[in-house]
Design a protein around this motif. Structure first.
Motif, PDB file in Angstrom:
ATOM      1  N   GLY A  64       0.755  -1.208  -0.007  1.00 61.48           N
ATOM      2  CA  GLY A  64       0.004  -0.133   0.173  1.00 61.48           C
ATOM      3  C   GLY A  64       0.862   1.301   0.030  1.00 61.48           C
ATOM      4  O   GLY A  64       2.236   1.246  -0.220  1.00 61.48           O
ATOM      5  N   LEU A  65       0.087   2.418   0.063  1.00 58.94           N
ATOM      6  CA  LEU A  65       0.720   3.702  -0.005  1.00 58.94           C
ATOM      7  C   LEU A  65       1.006   4.363   1.498  1.00 58.94           C
ATOM      8  O   LEU A  65       0.123   4.406   2.207  1.00 58.94           O
ATOM      9  N   VAL A  66       1.932   5.168   1.646  1.00 63.42           N
ATOM     10  CA  VAL A  66       2.232   5.937   3.047  1.00 63.42           C
ATOM     11  C   VAL A  66       1.168   6.966   2.845  1.00 63.42           C
ATOM     12  O   VAL A  66       1.204   7.708   1.869  1.00 63.42           O
ATOM     13  N   MET A  67       0.496   7.164   4.159  1.00 64.70           N
ATOM     14  CA  MET A  67      -0.566   8.253   4.166  1.00 64.70           C
ATOM     15  C   MET A  67      -0.110   9.399   5.130  1.00 64.70           C
ATOM     16  O   MET A  67      -1.015  10.198   5.174  1.00 64.70           O
ATOM     17  N   LEU A  68       1.053   8.958   5.846  1.00 63.94           N
ATOM     18  CA  LEU A  68       1.547  10.331   6.722  1.00 63.94           C
ATOM     19  C   LEU A  68       3.037  10.681   6.522  1.00 63.94           C
ATOM     20  O   LEU A  68       3.853   9.724   6.075  1.00 63.94           O
ATOM     21  N   ARG A  69       3.321  11.770   6.815  1.00 58.98           N
ATOM     22  CA  ARG A  69       4.644  12.107   6.480  1.00 58.98           C
ATOM     23  C   ARG A  69       5.647  11.588   7.752  1.00 58.98           C
ATOM     24  O   ARG A  69       5.136  11.602   9.022  1.00 58.98           O
ATOM     25  N   GLU A  70       6.622  10.511   7.408  1.00 56.18           N
ATOM     26  CA  GLU A  70       7.369  10.051   8.516  1.00 56.18           C
ATOM     27  C   GLU A  70       8.368  11.021   9.138  1.00 56.18           C
ATOM     28  O   GLU A  70       9.205  11.873   8.485  1.00 56.18           O
ATOM     29  N   LEU A  71       8.251  11.021  10.523  1.00 51.82           N
ATOM     30  CA  LEU A  71       8.944  11.986  11.400  1.00 51.82           C
ATOM     31  C   LEU A  71      10.301  11.296  12.096  1.00 51.82           C
ATOM     32  O   LEU A  71       9.851  10.058  12.506  1.00 51.82           O
ATOM     33  N   LYS A  72      11.257  11.901  12.139  1.00 51.69           N
ATOM     34  CA  LYS A  72      12.480  11.045  12.710  1.00 51.69           C
ATOM     35  C   LYS A  72      12.179  10.778  14.455  1.00 51.69           C
ATOM     36  O   LYS A  72      12.362  10.008  14.870  1.00 51.69           O
ATOM     37  N   SER A  73      11.699  12.062  14.967  1.00 52.16           N
ATOM     38  CA  SER A  73      11.429  11.730  16.254  1.00 52.16           C
ATOM     39  C   SER A  73       9.851  12.008  16.387  1.00 52.16           C
ATOM     40  O   SER A  73       9.096  12.691  15.768  1.00 52.16           O
ATOM     41  N   SER A  74       9.387  11.156  17.338  1.00 50.20           N
ATOM     42  CA  SER A  74       7.954  11.084  17.875  1.00 50.20           C
ATOM     43  C   SER A  74       7.190  11.174  16.699  1.00 50.20           C
ATOM     44  O   SER A  74       6.280  12.158  16.307  1.00 50.20           O
ATOM     45  N   PRO A  75       7.208  10.034  15.905  1.00 51.56           N
ATOM     46  CA  PRO A  75       6.256   9.783  14.531  1.00 51.56           C
ATOM     47  C   PRO A  75       4.976   9.670  14.998  1.00 51.56           C
ATOM     48  O   PRO A  75       4.515   9.175  16.015  1.00 51.56           O
ATOM     49  N   HIS A  76       4.104  10.215  13.689  1.00 53.43           N
ATOM     50  CA  HIS A  76       2.749   9.889  13.953  1.00 53.43           C
ATOM     51  C   HIS A  76       2.468   8.201  13.532  1.00 53.43           C
ATOM     52  O   HIS A  76       2.968   7.788  12.788  1.00 53.43           O
ATOM     53  N   ARG A  77       1.434   7.777  14.702  1.00 50.67           N
ATOM     54  CA  ARG A  77       1.022   6.489  14.387  1.00 50.67           C
ATOM     55  C   ARG A  77      -0.578   6.557  14.139  1.00 50.67           C
ATOM     56  O   ARG A  77      -1.283   7.064  15.215  1.00 50.67           O
TER      57      ARG A  77
END
Length: 814
Positions: free
Chosen positions: A735-748
């Protein structure tokens, strides 16, 4: 000097065993079981014999029952009067005995279970057919034994000119044995007996060509020829017996069911009472009234239906839930050669035939001896008339009767019996007419002797006599069959509409598993208010359904609960529901996740399941109908650590969407998941990373254009246009990623919801903070943004759940 006591030192076990053995032998042979030859128990035999000895027969006036009971007790049956009178009454009840053996005047009970009048009020006599059981008993045809006080004798068996065991049947319970032999049609039984005599090698099928099955005095319909054949072969078998009912039209389009025949030994009053109770308890719908209209013309129980009543459905319900249909178990045990035996149809007939051969042989021997004795005397009388003058002179010259007899014997060679007959001869017998009569009698006696000797010397002629007498009885007493025989046992199907009043209701289910239904009136009165529930709980599903629908409730462990809507507790809308575990017990660590109402399981729809580990499964809806619903049923097979995330009712053309914890989204046609069985595990829907899992799954129709709202643990909400931002793919992709990946405290992603503009999304934090957001206030974002914050993670806590506030049923998700 007192006589010393003789004490035996014996084990109690041996003493009780010995005594009980003696007692058992007595009640088996002398009380509870019928004799295979005459079909009678000892008490019945003694009653019939006592009445015959008293000349209390069908051609004489009735006599008080008390007189017969007294005779039976005093001469033959040293037991209580009630046991004798009860046996006497049963033999007179035409709803229990196919051909009554006793005619009774007065109240002899009823099919409603009413007791008979006391014996001092009733009168009785033998019926005509009962006399056939006793016929020729005075011709030394059966054995006699001394009665209990040696003052007279009683027969060990009756001659029985017809197979009474089959004709009237028998029922009884003894020590270690019980018997249940149904009544049969006299004409059919006689035809089968004749066949068995003519062809001793005949089969059960041959006999069943004549005996179609039991013929109960109350009629009815018997189903199950297979069970019938087994019973006739082995003595044990099971058939279904149901009452005869017809549907009659009434005015204004209404109908009524009229029952005219009942199953054997069913108490009519209890049956009517049970039907009325089921109506009053609303276990069956569409019945206006149940009443008993029975009169002297026959049985008539009327079930009057309401205008919309389903006659066939109501009748089937009563067949299934009352004694309008019963199972009759054959257990054909009878005494044969002083031993209780389980007998098949042919064994019973062959035992009866052997008994008849013995009876006719003994009767023929008795009549032959009588004929020979009489022939001898007639011969002497004819000889005496031919030398009449000499005989008269000899008698006149004698001193007395004894001297005359001796002189006749010496002078003319008469035997003692002939001489006795001559000296007793009246003078008027010496006319010319009587000489001719004597000669005619001598000729008749010669023919009789020849006939009887032929019977005794030829088995064929013996059988011909039995056949002739059986045919005469059939001609005189046989009547038409009353019980109808049907080959197959009909499977009873009851529509839910018959059991449940069709009513629209509102059903609510909470996340913690509290369920209830409320009337539309109660719901409307409280429409502004939410359903009552605990502070920590929330509404999982709510919808307007019908009481005839079924609710399928799915749990996280892959099970489902099959709950008919009418069985859900009926409560006011303001009241709390009942824990679902009280309806169907579920594990303490299992939780409900979805409820789907079903009107019809036979429509071409599918249940589509999506799991935490990315599996998808599709199965036809019809596989989820259930007969047993007292425990959770398996909806799909789950691997270890997997859990059911969501389940949808689909038509085979929908799109399915997976959303994972780490932000991946994948959608494809549901048809890519092949259709599998109910217990199957399914196939891979989305290819997950090692530490990823599915948090939400959805379906939406082709052409539908919902948006996807994503809620993350950091309190952010993001709205995506699915068709624009997520490219349609195929099954088992990442599938496709729907969130921008953050290095610190990423969104889940915690939850993802399909929304339309008018929907309101409620989010909840672990600190209990609730925030409501209208979907049209969320600006559509692209895949690479993280959305807008609606919770402050430091102050409000971490976002743990999100759901649609207004639209609690998800039927509009397309």
């Amino acid at each position: 000097m007192a006589k010393p006591e003789k004490l035996l030192d014996l084990p109690l076990e041996d003493v009780i065993g010995d005594r009980f053995g003696i007692y058992s032998k007595y009640i088996i042979q002398e009380r509870a079981l019928p004799d295979v030859r005459d079909g009678l128990k000892p008490v019945q035999r003694r009653i019939l014999y006592a009445m015959a000895q008293d000349h209390n027969t069908h051609d004489k006036p009735f006599r008080k029952s008390a007189k017969t009971v007294g005779n039976v007790i005093g001469n033959y049956h040293p037991h209580g009067d009630s046991s004798v009178y009860d046996a006497m009454v049963r033999m007179s009840q035409d709803w229990k005995v196919r051909n009554v053996l006793i005619e009774m005047h007065g109240n002899n009970g009823s099919i409603d279970g009413d007791p008979p009048a006391a014996m001092r009020y009733t009168e009785a006599r033998l019926s005509a057919i009962a006399s056939e059981l006793l016929k020729d008993i005075d011709k030394e045809t059966v054995g006699f034994i001394p009665n209990f006080d040696d003052t007279t004798e009683e027969p060990t068996v009756l001659p029985a000119k017809f197979p009474n065991l089959l004709v009237n049947g028998s029922t009884g319970i003894s020590a270690g044995y019980a018997t249940d032999i149904p009544p049969h049609n006299l004409g059919e039984v006689i035809d089968a007996t004749i066949l068995a005599m003519e062809n001793p090698e005949c089969t059960i099928d041959d006999l069943m060509g004549h005996i179609k099955g039991p013929d109960f005095p109350t009629g009815g319909i018997l189903q199950g020829v297979e069970g019938l054949k087994k019973a006739y072969q082995t003595g044990k078998g099971k058939v279904v017996l149901r009452g005869k009912a017809e549907v009659e039209p009434l005015k204004a389009g209404r109908e009524q069911i009229v029952i005219t025949e009942l199953p054997y030994e069913v108490n009519k009053a209890n049956l009517v009472k049970k039907m009325e109770e089921l109506r009053l308890d609303r276990k069956v719908e569409g019945v206006a009234e149940v009443r008993d209209e029975t009169d002297r013309t026959g049985t008539r129980v009327v079930i009057e239906l309401k205008k919309d009543g389903d006659a066939e459905g109501v009748l089937n319900y009563f067949y299934k839930n009352t004694d309008l249909q019963i199972t009759y178990n054959f257990n054909m045990v009878a005494i044969e050669n002083k031993t209780p035996k389980l007998l098949g149809l042919k064994s019973i007939l062959m035992s009866y035939i052997a008994h008849q051969k013995e009876v006719i042989t003994l009767r023929s021997q008795f009549e032959l001896q009588k004929a020979k004795d009489r022939s001898h005397i007639v011969e002497g009388l004819i000889h005496a008339v031919s030398i009449l003058d000499e005989v008269i002179d000899t008698i006149r010259a004698s001193k007395d009767k004894k001297d005359a007899k001796e002189n006749l014997s010496k002078a003319y060679g008469f035997t003692d019996a002939q001489a006795e007959a001559i000296v007793n001869l009246q003078l008027y017998r010496l006319t010319n007419t009587d000489i001719q009569t004597l000669q005619k009698e001598a000729d008749e006696l010669e023919k009789t002797i020849a006939r009887l000797e032929a019977i005794l010397s030829s088995d064929k002629k013996l059988i011909a006599v039995i056949k002739k007498e059986l045919k005469e009885i059939k001609e005189r007493y046989s009547d038409a069959r009353r019980t109808k025989i049907e080959e197959k046992i009909e499977e009873i199907k009851i529509d839910l509409e018959v059991l449940v009043a069709s009513e629209d209701v509102v059903v609510a289910l909470t996340k913690e598993g509290y369920i209830k239904r409320s009337s539309l009136r109660s719901y409307s009165a409280s429409k502004s208010e939410e359903t009552a529930m605990k502070d920590s709980d929330r509404l999982l599903w709510q919808s307007e359904v019908n009481t005839t629908d079924t609710l399928l409730v799915f749990t996280q462990k892959g099970n489902y609960l099959y709950i008919p809507v009418h069985e859900i507790p009926d409560k006011r809308w303001k009241e709390m529901g009942q824990p679902i575990a009280q309806l169907v017990p579920i594990d303490n660590d299992d939780v409900v996740i979805k409820a789907i109402p079903i009107k019809d399981f036979n429509v071409p729809l599918y249940l589509t399941f999506m799991t935490k580990l990315g599996q998808i499964k599709r199965t036809e809806l019809e596989h989820y109908t259930a007969q047993r619903r007292s425990k959770p049923l398996v909806a799909l097979k789950l691997k270890n650590e997997d859990a059911l995330v969501n389940v949808f009712l689909t038509d085979g053309t929908s799109n399915v969407l997976f959303v994972t914890h780490k932000g991946y989204g994948l959608w494809f046609d549901e048809s890519e998941a092949s259709i599998v069985g109910q217990r199957a595990a399914g196939v891979k829907g989305i290819n997950l990373k090692d530490d990823d899992f599915v948090v939400s799954s959805h379906t939406f129709s082709v052409g539908g254009n919902p948006d996807l709202v994503i809620a993350t643990q950091r309190g952010a909400l993001k709205k995506l246009a699915i068709y624009r931002e997520l490219e349609k793919s195929t099954r088992a992709r990442r599938g496709l990623v729907m969130l921008r990946e953050l290095k610190s405290s990423p969104h889940r992603i915690v939850k993802a919801l399909l929304v339309h503009d008018e929907d309101i999304v409620r989010v909840e934090s672990d600190k209990g903070k609730l925030v409501d957001v209208q979907a049209n206030q969320l600006r559509a974002a692209d895949r690479y943004s993280n959305g807008s914050y609606y919770l402050d993670q430091d102050e409000d806590g971490k976002l743990i759940d999100a759901w649609l506030l207004e639209r609690v049923d998800e039927s509009k998700e397309d």
